[in-house]
Design an enzyme around this catalytic site. Structure first.
Site, PDB file in Angstrom:
ATOM      1  N   ASP A 137      35.326  37.131  44.067  1.00  0.00           N
ATOM      2  CA  ASP A 137      35.090  37.516  45.471  1.00  0.00           C
ATOM      3  C   ASP A 137      34.130  36.552  46.143  1.00  0.00           C
ATOM      4  O   ASP A 137      33.032  37.119  46.420  1.00  0.00           O
ATOM      5  CB  ASP A 137      34.281  38.832  45.343  1.00  0.00           C
ATOM      6  N   GLU A 168      40.817  45.038  52.567  1.00  0.00           N
ATOM      7  CA  GLU A 168      39.410  44.998  52.125  1.00  0.00           C
ATOM      8  C   GLU A 168      38.917  43.801  52.260  1.00  0.00           C
ATOM      9  O   GLU A 168      39.380  42.643  52.969  1.00  0.00           O
ATOM     10  CB  GLU A 168      39.316  45.425  50.580  1.00  0.00           C
TER      11      GLU A 168
END
Length: 540
Positions: free
Chosen positions: A14, A187
């Site tokens: 991420d 997301e």
């Protein structure tokens, strides 16, 4: 100069990438591992220096009891108004209909801290990022969670204005900017303003082999005003199964001082057994989700495109204005425990290393045995990421247990349900013995049992070694540090992969670690002493 992907090997998921003057920074998720948020810096996008983690105190981050793969999800790093801004999520529930979480904000004038007391923002959804508009206004942009079983749980990307003076959100300004495409699971949003357009980068498809990143844009931040980039996803490996780089998606965009553009993305490098298809299942990602960097160009319609196609490339041209950075590409290391602090490569589970965990310095690490490795509380372990498919790791340990409930040794660990280790323990007939055990989906197995290796009475120290060879791994022991004996147990490395854990558990976001641990669930706090730790990467 070439960027060789992944630029951050091993569990570095991420990525949130920014540039401040001539220096690039990447922040990565750490989930239940302490300290929270992993930071790197570079001036060339090729070589990356590991920095101290910002969430290094329980004041900033309290994860005691968090479930595996809870904790820090998708931190967002930004720079504005002369300081660094870090938004992070602490997830307390990973399984079931709910994702109980809290989003926080902390700031610092220097990337190495000190970081301010955390400000609670909200719990609307995870993957929150902070957008600083050019008019001085600020917005929190985040995935939005919906627990209702008759709705899809990923309920679009919400934008909420942040008061720049109080640093509090204004909930009544919240609106849904973008609902994603039919791929669903939207997301990981990051918002940018470029040439008068607001560009929203967001992940879809779940952080597995169907993962992808889409781009949408709008002239305003009005609800549902964003249109999706034509021509398919911005980046994905769903349709490039032969690429060694897979799962690219969730990430962040950055420009260079010279006007070039790059995108940092999570990725994975799965392998498969000889008896398995390389396509379905696509493989086992024991190194977890890593970080890759792709070069980006803009088409004549003002849309960003990955150079070489949306599957990305393993080797990428570095920026023309790159400044060579002094940082290793090989991550071998040796620790004699002669420093007053643990180095940045060590992590602990959920809570920091304290005098209740043990002590270090003067050439020794002492671990006080506490809970088992299956616990979410008080685990006495320090561990480092697997950062290569092939490596050896070894240590020297002194331990004098008087109960089979006391154990200390060398572990390969994914989470509380998936790990193995070689350790010293006590047997009622033999006294001190060496055992190898594995916890696989919560099922514990002792491999040696009655054949546990008896430690001679005159031996005070035992050397342990693990040899990782991509698809499998083994354990060795020595009574003198010179002559090694292989334990006749070969373990499947796939058990320590995201993809294996995913089959039975919804928190599959970390990667394999190697570490040192002591257990005394009898409650007598027996101490194990480790003299060194050595990790040597080998060619693939």
């Amino acid at each position: 100069m070439k960027i060789q992907n992944p630029v951050l090997p091993g569990f570095n998921a991420d990525p949130s990438m920014i540039r401040v003057n001539d220096t690039y920074y990447i922040a990565n998720s750490t989930f239940e591992w302490f300290p929270g948020v992993r930071l790197h810096s570079s001036k060339d996008l090729v070589h990356w220096q590991l920095l101290p983690s910002p969430l290094a105190t329980t004041t900033l981050l309290d994860m005691r009891g968090n479930p595996a793969s809870g904790g820090i999800w998708a931190p967002d790093l930004s720079y504005a108004d002369g300081r660094f801004w870090l938004v992070f999520t602490d997830v307390k529930v990973t399984e079931g209909a709910f994702k109980d979480m809290t989003n926080y904000l902390t700031t610092a004038t220097d990337i190495t801290g000190p970081w301010s007391e955390p400000i609670k923002l909200n719990g609307v959804g995870f993957d929150a990022s902070l957008f600083h508009d050019d008019d001085g206004r600020k917005y929190l942009v985040q995935q939005t969670w919906d627990h209702r079983e008759y709705h899809h749980p990923f309920n679009g990307i919400t934008c909420t204005e942040l008061n720049p003076d109080t640093l509090k959100l204004m909930p009544k300004t919240a609106r849904t900017l973008y609902r994603g495409t039919d791929v669903k699971l939207v997301e990981g949003p990051h918002l940018y303003k470029i040439s008068g357009w607001y560009y929203l980068f967001a992940a879809q498809g779940g952080t597995v082999f169907t993962h992808q990143e889409v781009v949408a844009r709008s002239k305003s931040l009005e609800a549902d005003s964003f249109e999706t980039e034509p021509g398919g996803p911005f980046i994905t490996n769903f349709d490039t199964p032969d690429s060694p780089i897979q799962k690219q998606g969730h990430g962040a965009l950055v420009n260079t001082p010279g006007g070039e553009w790059y995108y940092a993305s999570l990725c994975a490098r799965p392998w498969h057994h000889a008896t398995e298809s390389a396509y379905d299942p696509r493989g086992w990602s024991t190194l977890g989700r890593e970080t890759s960097i792709q070069k980006v160009e803009w088409d004549d319609q003002g849309w960003p495109r990955v150079v070489g196609g949306h599957g990305g490339q393993v080797t990428v041209d570095a920026p023309k204005d790159a400044i060579p950075t002094d940082a290793p590409l090989i991550h071998s290391r040796h620790d004699e425990f002669d420093q007053p602090t643990l180095d940045n490569d060590w992590n602990t589970l959920r809570t920091p290393f304290t005098d209740q965990t043990g002590s270090f310095g003067n050439g020794q690490l002492k671990l006080i045995g506490h809970a088992s490795l299956a616990s979410n509380f008080d685990v006495s372990m320090i561990a480092s990421r697997w950062q290569a498919f092939n490596f050896n790791a070894e240590t020297k340990v002194s331990f004098d247990p008087f109960s089979y409930q006391q154990m200390a040794g060398l572990t390969n660990f994914y989470n509380d349900q998936h790990w193995s280790w070689i350790f010293i323990t006590f047997d009622e007939q033999k006294g001190r013995v060496i055992e190898v055990a594995e916890n696989n989906r919560g099922h514990y197995k002792s491999y040696l049992q009655d054949q546990a290796i008896q430690i001679p009475e005159e031996v005070t120290d035992v050397w342990f070694r693990t040899r990782i060879r991509k698809q499998s791994y083994t354990y060795d022991y020595s009574f003198d540090g010179q002559t090694w004996h292989e334990v006749p147990v070969t373990l499947d490395a796939a058990v320590l992969s995201d993809d294996y854990v995913l089959q039975t558990y919804g928190g599959f976001f970390t990667g394999a670690f190697v570490g040192l641990a002591a257990v005394d669930y009898a409650g007598y706090d027996e101490v194990a002493t480790f003299d060194y730790f050595d990790y040597q990467e080998l060619p693939d």
